[in-house]
Write a protein that holds these residues in place. Structure first.
Motif, short mmCIF file in Angstrom:
data_model
loop_
_atom_site.label_atom_id
_atom_site.label_comp_id
_atom_site.label_asym_id
_atom_site.label_seq_id
_atom_site.Cartn_x
_atom_site.Cartn_y
_atom_site.Cartn_z
N VAL A 64 62.90 44.19 38.59
CA VAL A 64 63.05 43.86 37.59
C VAL A 64 62.49 42.67 36.92
N ILE A 65 62.10 42.02 38.25
CA ILE A 65 61.39 40.38 37.41
C ILE A 65 59.63 41.61 37.98
N LYS A 66 59.23 42.05 38.41
CA LYS A 66 58.03 42.33 38.38
C LYS A 66 57.50 43.19 37.39
N GLU A 67 58.65 43.73 36.56
CA GLU A 67 57.86 44.81 35.11
C GLU A 67 57.89 43.95 34.44
N THR A 68 58.80 42.33 34.54
CA THR A 68 58.67 42.00 33.01
C THR A 68 57.36 40.94 33.57
N LEU A 69 57.26 40.90 33.96
CA LEU A 69 56.18 40.09 34.33
C LEU A 69 54.66 41.39 34.21
N ARG A 70 54.57 42.62 34.19
CA ARG A 70 53.92 43.38 33.89
C ARG A 70 53.86 43.46 32.20
N LEU A 71 54.79 43.02 31.95
CA LEU A 71 55.01 43.49 30.13
C LEU A 71 54.59 41.81 29.54
N PHE A 72 55.24 41.01 30.29
CA PHE A 72 54.57 39.38 29.64
C PHE A 72 54.42 38.53 30.72
N PRO A 73 53.69 38.79 31.47
CA PRO A 73 52.66 38.37 31.95
C PRO A 73 52.70 36.82 32.37
N SER A 74 53.04 35.94 32.95
CA SER A 74 53.62 34.35 32.35
C SER A 74 52.17 33.58 31.39
N VAL A 75 50.80 33.96 32.52
CA VAL A 75 49.60 33.62 32.69
C VAL A 75 48.66 35.11 31.36
N PRO A 76 48.39 34.23 30.55
CA PRO A 76 47.79 35.93 29.70
C PRO A 76 46.27 36.08 29.81
N LEU A 77 46.28 34.75 30.33
CA LEU A 77 44.18 35.14 30.35
C LEU A 77 44.02 34.42 31.62
N PHE A 78 43.39 34.93 32.53
CA PHE A 78 42.18 34.17 33.36
C PHE A 78 41.13 33.91 33.17
N GLY A 79 40.28 32.74 33.72
CA GLY A 79 39.14 32.78 33.04
C GLY A 79 37.91 32.09 34.00
N ARG A 80 37.10 32.75 34.11
CA ARG A 80 35.28 32.15 35.33
C ARG A 80 34.76 32.10 35.01
N GLN A 81 33.76 31.07 35.20
CA GLN A 81 32.39 30.84 35.03
C GLN A 81 31.34 30.53 35.65
N LEU A 82 30.73 32.54 35.75
CA LEU A 82 29.45 32.81 36.73
C LEU A 82 28.38 31.16 37.72
N ASN A 83 28.85 31.47 38.53
CA ASN A 83 27.55 30.42 39.23
C ASN A 83 26.53 31.14 39.58
N GLU A 84 26.55 32.19 39.32
CA GLU A 84 24.96 32.50 39.32
C GLU A 84 25.26 34.38 38.45
N ASP A 85 24.07 34.70 38.70
CA ASP A 85 24.17 36.00 38.16
C ASP A 85 24.42 36.94 38.92
N CYS A 86 25.65 38.39 37.98
CA CYS A 86 26.28 39.38 38.61
C CYS A 86 26.34 40.70 37.86
N VAL A 87 26.15 41.35 38.76
CA VAL A 87 26.62 42.92 38.45
C VAL A 87 27.91 43.41 38.17
N ILE A 88 28.25 43.62 37.31
CA ILE A 88 29.68 43.71 37.18
C ILE A 88 29.26 45.64 36.26
N GLY A 89 30.17 46.09 36.90
CA GLY A 89 29.79 47.61 35.85
C GLY A 89 28.92 48.04 35.80
N GLY A 90 27.74 48.15 36.36
CA GLY A 90 26.28 48.56 36.56
C GLY A 90 25.57 47.41 34.96
N CYS A 91 26.04 46.43 34.11
CA CYS A 91 25.79 45.66 34.08
C CYS A 91 25.64 44.50 34.10
#
Length: 430
Positions: free
Chosen positions: A289-316
């Protein structure tokens, strides 16, 4: 800040994996800079060798055998909460959000610092007000780019209040650390004089005062304060919202709540006794129940990263300095892995139904090297508090989804609160 890229629900989860599992891309988003005056360069905000060394040092403090020591505190504060909620039983609907949050704040204060602040009894204490006001001020600053430069921010009323609030928070934790260090020294001296000195309950602060790195170096007073402040910031709002969202969803799904009731009766019978470690292991459906709750309403809605070097993501090719924002709220709604994604179905997390699911399709505690170090603590607390509430009361939710006023701030919060009705559990639930 350069580019802003949001990884949404219909991209390959290997793209998310590229960022979260990387041992190089561990720099947090630029917006985390606004937490540094409060949290310093602790586990949440640091990067590079300092983060790696600190993470390695602190991992042992979150071992489950150590977390077991905190169960008495969780039981005690959950009992206080249930007694507070009793006044609402069999009456009109009420907003439970703040009551739950104060319980979580009491738990983290005592487990992190060994300090009873009695937030549930006295929600008007200076420290309690400062914790909530600081979070509000940080959010205001993040949302207003003209507040980002220090020279401008501290010209405004919010900046002056920020400084005053910061002093209250730092003075409080500084005094607690100093007092605890002196008490530990006295205890050590007493132990040398007496073989029958009673064992004292450990808290995170005690562990921080003793932990050493590979070379035998201890954390400085400043290092310890960074981590204590980080525990305080991260350790109450996130668990409180998980408990609140769980109550909201259970109140809307009586068929699920009945299954939880059955499990609670199998484990506890009719008893309102404290929760044990063995009980937590047996509450498997409640965990789903708790896991499904966190699926629908994750306590932290966003994670942020700042790239420290060029990176290829999904071919871009994404350039160094770009901000990558990963939204679990969106990721968790991919119908490929979660059919009928808006439906509340705890059975999704039965072991047989989780087989073959991409490991990065579900990331409520982030993933990879910078995953949440406190996730076992959080799950333990949420299960404990919910089991206390649900053994005493039957929950009815009165809000529709569109009435929640869902807002993605530092946490995923309902702007209009969580309004529920409580019925004593011995009433007819049919």
């Amino acid at each position: 800040m350069c580019n802003i890229s949001t990884i949404g629900p219909y991209l390959d989860f290997s793209i998310v994996e590229t960022i979260l599992c990387s041992s190089k891309q561990i720099d947090k988003s630029y917006l985390y800079k606004f937490l540094e005056p409060w949290l310093g360069l602790g586990l949440l905000t640091s990067t590079g060798n300092k983060w790696r060394s600190r993470r390695k040092m602190l991992t042992s403090t979150f071992h489950f055998t150590i977390l077991e020591d905190f169960l008495d505190i969780m039981n005690e504060q959950a009992n206080v909460l249930v007694n507070k909620l009793e006044k609402h039983a069999d009456k009109e609907k009420f907003n439970c959000f703040f009551d739950i949050t104060l319980c979580a704040l009491d738990i983290i204060c005592e487990t992190a610092m060994g300090k009873k602040i009695g937030a549930q009894i006295n929600d008007d204490s200076e420290y309690v007000r400062a914790v909530y006001r600081m979070s509000d001020l940080i959010l205001q600053r993040m949302k207003r780019p003209y507040f980002w430069p220090d020279i401008l921010f501290f010209m405004f009323t919010q900046g002056w209040e920020y400084k005053r609030t910061l002093k209250i928070l730092h003075d409080f934790t500084n005094n607690v650390i100093t007092e605890r260090a002196k008490a530990m020294q006295r205890d050590e001296e007493c132990r040398t004089d007496s073989n029958n000195f009673p064992k004292k309950q450990r808290v995170f602060l005690d562990l921080l005062l003793k932990v050493t790195d590979d070379e035998g170096n201890k954390l400085s007073h400043e290092d310890i304060q960074e981590e204590v402040d980080t525990f305080m910031f991260e350790g109450h709002d996130t668990t409180a919202t998980a408990i609140n969202w769980s109550l909201y969803l259970l109140g809307h799904h009586p068929e699920v709540q009945k299954k939880v009731d059955q499990e609670l009766e199998e484990v506890f019978g009719k008893s309102h006794r404290p929760v044990t470690v063995e009980d937590l292991r047996r509450l498997k459906y409640l965990e789903c129940v708790i896991k499904e709750t966190l699926r629908l309403f994750p306590s932290v809605p966003l994670f942020g990263r700042q790239l420290n070097e060029d990176c290829v993501i999904g071919g871009c090719k994404i350039l160094k300095g770009s901000e990558i924002i990963i939204a679990p709220y969106a990721l968790h709604r991919n119908p490929e892995y979660f059919p009928d994604p808006e439906e509340f179905k705890p059975e999704r997390f039965f072991p047989e139904n989780s087989q073959g699911r991409h490991p990065y399709a579900y990331v409520p505690f982030s993933a990879g090297p910078r995953n949440c170090i406190g996730q076992k603590f959080a799950m333990m607390e949420v299960k404990t508090v919910l089991s206390w509430i649900l053994r005493h009361f039957w929950i009815e939710s009165t809000q529709k989804r569109e009435e929640l006023g869902l807002t993605a701030e530092l946490i995923l919060r309902p702007a209009n609160g969580i309004w529920i009705k409580l019925k004593r559990r011995n009433t007819d639930k049919s």
